[in-house]
Design a protein around this motif. Sequence first.
Motif, PDB file in Angstrom:
ATOM      1  N   ALA A   4      -1.461   1.708  -9.338  1.00 57.59           N
ATOM      2  CA  ALA A   4      -0.851   2.675  -8.411  1.00 57.59           C
ATOM      3  C   ALA A   4       0.660   2.802  -8.634  1.00 57.59           C
ATOM      4  O   ALA A   4       1.333   3.543  -7.907  1.00 57.59           O
ATOM      5  CB  ALA A   4      -1.140   2.271  -6.971  1.00 57.59           C
ATOM      6  N   VAL A  29      -1.421  -3.846   9.267  1.00 65.78           N
ATOM      7  CA  VAL A  29      -2.089  -2.575   9.580  1.00 65.78           C
ATOM      8  C   VAL A  29      -3.456  -2.528   8.891  1.00 65.78           C
ATOM      9  O   VAL A  29      -4.436  -2.027   9.445  1.00 65.78           O
ATOM     10  CB  VAL A  29      -1.210  -1.385   9.113  1.00 65.78           C
ATOM     11  CG1 VAL A  29      -1.938  -0.059   9.312  1.00 65.78           C
ATOM     12  CG2 VAL A  29       0.122  -1.381   9.863  1.00 65.78           C
ATOM     13  N   ASN A  34      -7.077  -3.081   7.623  1.00 69.74           N
ATOM     14  CA  ASN A  34      -8.217  -3.570   8.425  1.00 69.74           C
ATOM     15  C   ASN A  34      -9.065  -4.620   7.709  1.00 69.74           C
ATOM     16  O   ASN A  34      -9.130  -4.612   6.496  1.00 69.74           O
ATOM     17  CB  ASN A  34      -9.110  -2.379   8.788  1.00 69.74           C
ATOM     18  CG  ASN A  34      -8.562  -1.631   9.977  1.00 69.74           C
ATOM     19  OD1 ASN A  34      -8.133  -2.235  10.941  1.00 69.74           O
ATOM     20  ND2 ASN A  34      -8.582  -0.301   9.901  1.00 69.74           N
ATOM     21  N   ASP A  46       2.393  -2.173  -4.461  1.00 75.35           N
ATOM     22  CA  ASP A  46       1.047  -1.605  -4.612  1.00 75.35           C
ATOM     23  C   ASP A  46       0.442  -2.202  -5.870  1.00 75.35           C
ATOM     24  O   ASP A  46       1.085  -2.964  -6.599  1.00 75.35           O
ATOM     25  CB  ASP A  46       1.077  -0.063  -4.629  1.00 75.35           C
ATOM     26  CG  ASP A  46      -0.221   0.528  -4.061  1.00 75.35           C
ATOM     27  OD1 ASP A  46      -1.306   0.167  -4.571  1.00 75.35           O
ATOM     28  OD2 ASP A  46      -0.164   1.319  -3.110  1.00 75.35           O
ATOM     29  N   GLY A 103      -1.455  -2.186   2.724  1.00 72.91           N
ATOM     30  CA  GLY A 103      -2.298  -2.125   1.526  1.00 72.91           C
ATOM     31  C   GLY A 103      -3.611  -2.859   1.682  1.00 72.91           C
ATOM     32  O   GLY A 103      -3.652  -4.071   1.838  1.00 72.91           O
ATOM     33  N   LEU A 128     -15.068  -4.452   6.097  1.00 72.41           N
ATOM     34  CA  LEU A 128     -13.968  -4.590   5.142  1.00 72.41           C
ATOM     35  C   LEU A 128     -13.516  -6.036   4.992  1.00 72.41           C
ATOM     36  O   LEU A 128     -12.677  -6.349   4.161  1.00 72.41           O
ATOM     37  CB  LEU A 128     -12.765  -3.760   5.609  1.00 72.41           C
ATOM     38  CG  LEU A 128     -12.981  -2.255   5.680  1.00 72.41           C
ATOM     39  CD1 LEU A 128     -11.776  -1.589   6.315  1.00 72.41           C
ATOM     40  CD2 LEU A 128     -13.218  -1.698   4.283  1.00 72.41           C
ATOM     41  N   GLY A 175       0.833  -1.201   0.000  1.00 70.19           N
ATOM     42  CA  GLY A 175       0.000   0.000   0.000  1.00 70.19           C
ATOM     43  C   GLY A 175       0.864   1.246   0.000  1.00 70.19           C
ATOM     44  O   GLY A 175       0.499   2.291   0.556  1.00 70.19           O
ATOM     45  N   ILE A 219      -6.682 -10.461  -0.012  1.00 70.87           N
ATOM     46  CA  ILE A 219      -5.342  -9.874  -0.170  1.00 70.87           C
ATOM     47  C   ILE A 219      -4.345 -10.621   0.727  1.00 70.87           C
ATOM     48  O   ILE A 219      -3.200 -10.870   0.357  1.00 70.87           O
ATOM     49  CB  ILE A 219      -5.377  -8.379   0.234  1.00 70.87           C
ATOM     50  CG1 ILE A 219      -6.271  -7.587  -0.702  1.00 70.87           C
ATOM     51  CG2 ILE A 219      -3.983  -7.793   0.301  1.00 70.87           C
ATOM     52  CD1 ILE A 219      -6.458  -6.109  -0.284  1.00 70.87           C
ATOM     53  N   ALA A 273       1.554   3.477  -2.069  1.00 66.26           N
ATOM     54  CA  ALA A 273       1.068   4.727  -2.670  1.00 66.26           C
ATOM     55  C   ALA A 273      -0.060   5.356  -1.858  1.00 66.26           C
ATOM     56  O   ALA A 273      -0.559   6.417  -2.214  1.00 66.26           O
ATOM     57  CB  ALA A 273       0.585   4.456  -4.099  1.00 66.26           C
ATOM     58  N   ARG A 329     -12.024   2.024   5.378  1.00 65.81           N
ATOM     59  CA  ARG A 329     -13.474   2.234   5.451  1.00 65.81           C
ATOM     60  C   ARG A 329     -13.796   3.710   5.257  1.00 65.81           C
ATOM     61  O   ARG A 329     -12.979   4.587   5.527  1.00 65.81           O
ATOM     62  CB  ARG A 329     -14.038   1.719   6.761  1.00 65.81           C
ATOM     63  CG  ARG A 329     -13.561   2.457   7.990  1.00 65.81           C
ATOM     64  CD  ARG A 329     -14.290   1.976   9.233  1.00 65.81           C
ATOM     65  NE  ARG A 329     -13.611   2.405  10.430  1.00 65.81           N
ATOM     66  CZ  ARG A 329     -14.224   2.620  11.580  1.00 65.81           C
ATOM     67  NH1 ARG A 329     -15.530   2.429  11.700  1.00 65.81           N
ATOM     68  NH2 ARG A 329     -13.544   2.998  12.642  1.00 65.81           N
ATOM     69  N   MET A 349      -1.712  -4.601  14.376  1.00 68.43           N
ATOM     70  CA  MET A 349      -1.450  -3.313  15.024  1.00 68.43           C
ATOM     71  C   MET A 349      -2.565  -2.902  15.993  1.00 68.43           C
ATOM     72  O   MET A 349      -3.658  -2.557  15.590  1.00 68.43           O
ATOM     73  CB  MET A 349      -1.247  -2.217  13.989  1.00 68.43           C
ATOM     74  CG  MET A 349      -0.648  -0.969  14.624  1.00 68.43           C
ATOM     75  SD  MET A 349       0.098   0.119  13.446  1.00 68.43           S
ATOM     76  CE  MET A 349      -1.265   1.214  13.107  1.00 68.43           C
TER      77      MET A 349
HETATM   78  P1  NAD Z   1      -5.333   4.243   1.122  1.00 64.49           P
HETATM   79  O1  NAD Z   1      -6.535   3.880   0.334  1.00 64.49           O
HETATM   80  O2  NAD Z   1      -4.852   5.642   1.152  1.00 64.49           O
HETATM   81  O3  NAD Z   1      -4.110   3.366   0.601  1.00 64.49           O
HETATM   82  C1  NAD Z   1      -4.207   1.990   0.441  1.00 64.49           C
HETATM   83  C2  NAD Z   1      -3.199   1.594  -0.600  1.00 64.49           C
HETATM   84  O4  NAD Z   1      -3.200   0.179  -0.660  1.00 64.49           O
HETATM   85  C3  NAD Z   1      -3.553   2.115  -1.998  1.00 64.49           C
HETATM   86  O5  NAD Z   1      -2.403   2.698  -2.590  1.00 64.49           O
HETATM   87  C4  NAD Z   1      -3.990   0.852  -2.716  1.00 64.49           C
HETATM   88  O6  NAD Z   1      -3.703   0.891  -4.116  1.00 64.49           O
HETATM   89  C5  NAD Z   1      -3.148  -0.198  -2.000  1.00 64.49           C
HETATM   90  N1  NAD Z   1      -3.623  -1.570  -2.146  1.00 64.49           N
HETATM   91  C6  NAD Z   1      -4.891  -2.020  -2.180  1.00 64.49           C
HETATM   92  N2  NAD Z   1      -4.898  -3.343  -2.358  1.00 64.49           N
HETATM   93  C7  NAD Z   1      -3.616  -3.740  -2.404  1.00 64.49           C
HETATM   94  C8  NAD Z   1      -2.976  -4.991  -2.567  1.00 64.49           C
HETATM   95  N3  NAD Z   1      -3.669  -6.108  -2.751  1.00 64.49           N
HETATM   96  N4  NAD Z   1      -1.625  -5.027  -2.551  1.00 64.49           N
HETATM   97  C9  NAD Z   1      -0.905  -3.907  -2.401  1.00 64.49           C
HETATM   98  N5  NAD Z   1      -1.449  -2.695  -2.248  1.00 64.49           N
HETATM   99  C10 NAD Z   1      -2.792  -2.619  -2.252  1.00 64.49           C
HETATM  100  O7  NAD Z   1      -5.566   3.665   2.587  1.00 64.49           O
HETATM  101  P2  NAD Z   1      -4.796   4.022   3.937  1.00 64.49           P
HETATM  102  O8  NAD Z   1      -5.470   5.171   4.575  1.00 64.49           O
HETATM  103  O9  NAD Z   1      -3.320   4.069   3.678  1.00 64.49           O
HETATM  104  O10 NAD Z   1      -5.177   2.752   4.841  1.00 64.49           O
HETATM  105  C11 NAD Z   1      -4.715   1.464   4.536  1.00 64.49           C
HETATM  106  C12 NAD Z   1      -5.334   0.442   5.485  1.00 64.49           C
HETATM  107  O11 NAD Z   1      -4.916   0.676   6.821  1.00 64.49           O
HETATM  108  C13 NAD Z   1      -6.868   0.462   5.531  1.00 64.49           C
HETATM  109  O12 NAD Z   1      -7.334  -0.878   5.579  1.00 64.49           O
HETATM  110  C14 NAD Z   1      -7.165   1.164   6.841  1.00 64.49           C
HETATM  111  O13 NAD Z   1      -8.429   0.832   7.342  1.00 64.49           O
HETATM  112  C15 NAD Z   1      -6.056   0.598   7.686  1.00 64.49           C
HETATM  113  N6  NAD Z   1      -5.763   1.313   8.950  1.00 64.49           N
HETATM  114  C16 NAD Z   1      -5.454   0.557  10.028  1.00 64.49           C
HETATM  115  C17 NAD Z   1      -5.126   1.146  11.244  1.00 64.49           C
HETATM  116  C18 NAD Z   1      -4.791   0.315  12.465  1.00 64.49           C
HETATM  117  O14 NAD Z   1      -4.659   0.900  13.555  1.00 64.49           O
HETATM  118  N7  NAD Z   1      -4.642  -0.995  12.383  1.00 64.49           N
HETATM  119  C19 NAD Z   1      -5.128   2.540  11.324  1.00 64.49           C
HETATM  120  C20 NAD Z   1      -5.441   3.304  10.197  1.00 64.49           C
HETATM  121  C21 NAD Z   1      -5.753   2.662   9.001  1.00 64.49           C
END
Ligand code: NAD
Length: 325
Positions: free
Chosen positions: A46, A129, A131, A42, A88, A101, A11, A108, A13, A92, A155
Motif C-alpha cells: 500500500a 479503531v 475491529n 501501511d 489499519g 475479524l 491503515g 496486527i 491508505a 468486514r 473507539m
Molecule cells: P480499508 O480496507 O479501507 O483500509 C485498511 C487499511 O489498513 C488498508 O490500507 C490496509 O492496507 C491497511 N492495513 C492492513 N493491515 C495493516 C497492518 N498490519 N498495518 C498497517 N496497515 C494495515 O478499511 P477501513 O474502512 O479504513 O477500516 C479499517 C478498520 O476500521 C476495519 O477494521 C474496520 O472494521 C474498522 N472500523 C471501526 C470502526 C469503529 O467504530 N471502531 C468504524 C468503522 C470501521
Amino acid sequence: MKAPVRVAVTGAAGQIGYALLFRIASGEMLGKDTPVILQLLDLPQAQNAVKGVMMELQDCAFPLLAGMVATDDPEVAFKDADIAILVGARPRGPGMERADLLSANAQIFTVQGAALNKVASRNVKVLVVGNPANTNAYIAMKSAPDLPAKNFTAMLRLDHNRALSQIAEKTGKAVGSIEKLCVWGNHSPTMYADYRFATIDGQSVKDMINDQDWNANTFLPTVGKRGAAIIEARGLSSAASAANAAIDHIRDWVLGTNGRWVTMGIPSDGAYGIPKETLFGFPVTCENGEYTMVKDLPIDEFSQERINITLKELEDEKAGVAHLL
Ligand code: NAD
Ligand code: LMR
C-alpha cells in the motif's frame, strides 16, 4: 504556536485514513494552534497509495502540517508518537460480524503494541479503531507492558454519536443539546446505549421519550446494527463517520470536554463489576489530557442484563486471543 505533535496513523491508505488525515492536518483534531507531524503506517503493497495521499496532503498546503513520514515499519511509524490512531486492519464485508475479524486482525495488534512499547512517547495516547476494536485495544495494551494501561483506548464514539442522532430525531431536539448519554461495553451489536441519565435543557430524556418498547426494540437495535446497515447500503463499511468519531475521541481526550460526558472504551478499574483491564465502553469526562470515568451511576435490572451480555461477549473474545498474549 505550540510544538508539533507526532500523530501516527495506521491503515493510512485505507478509506478511513482518507477521511481522517486531511482533518488532522487542518487542525480539527488538536486545534488551530497545534502543528502536527503525520507518521503513516501501511502494508508494503500500500506504500504507493500512501505516497498519493501524501501528495494530496502536500497540495492542501496546510499551515499546521509540519512533516510527514510514510513507512511499513511500525517502529518507524510509532517513533516518539504522542498520539497513535490504529485504524489499519481488515474491515468486514456483508454478512460478517465484527467478531469474525478476530483472528484476521488480532496479530496486527500484538506487533503494533510491542512497537509502541519500544519506541512511542511514554505518554502516547492510543486509540484503536480497527475491529474488533475493544479486543484489539486490549491486545495492544497487553503487548505494551512498559506503557501505562490507561493510555490504551478503543473507539465507542461512533456508537455514542449514532445514539445521539437517534435521540435527536426521536425528540425533535438538537443533537448538541443532549447531555449525559453513554454507551456501555463492546463496539458491537451488544453495546448498550443508555439514555437513562441523559438530559436536554435540564429535562430528562427518558421522561421525554417515555417508551421502553422504542428503547428495547427500535433504538438499541438501530444503533447496534448501524455498522451493518451502512455496509449493506454502501457495500463498504462506514468511513467518514468513523474518521469523525476518531477526531471527536482524540480532541476531547486532549482538549477536554468541559464537564460533558462522552463515551470511551477504556481499561476497567473494576467499577460497575467489570473485571479490571477489560476494555469496555464507559461514560467519561476529560480534563487536562486525562479521562475520568463517571462513577456510581445506578444500574437497573434492564441495564444490568444488557451490560452482562456485552461483557460476556468481550470475555469470549478475550479468551479467543489468550494464546497470542
Ligand atoms: P480499508 O480496507 O479501507 O483500509 C485498511 C487499511 O489498513 C488498508 O490500507 C490496509 O492496507 C491497511 N492495513 C492492513 N493491515 C495493516 C497492518 N498490519 N498495518 C498497517 N496497515 C494495515 O478499511 P477501513 O474502512 O479504513 O477500516 C479499517 C478498520 O476500521 C476495519 O477494521 C474496520 O472494521 C474498522 N472500523 C471501526 C470502526 C469503529 O467504530 N471502531 C468504524 C468503522 C470501521
Ligand atoms: C461500524 O460500526 O460502522 C464499523 O465498526 C464497521 C463495521 O464493521 O460495522
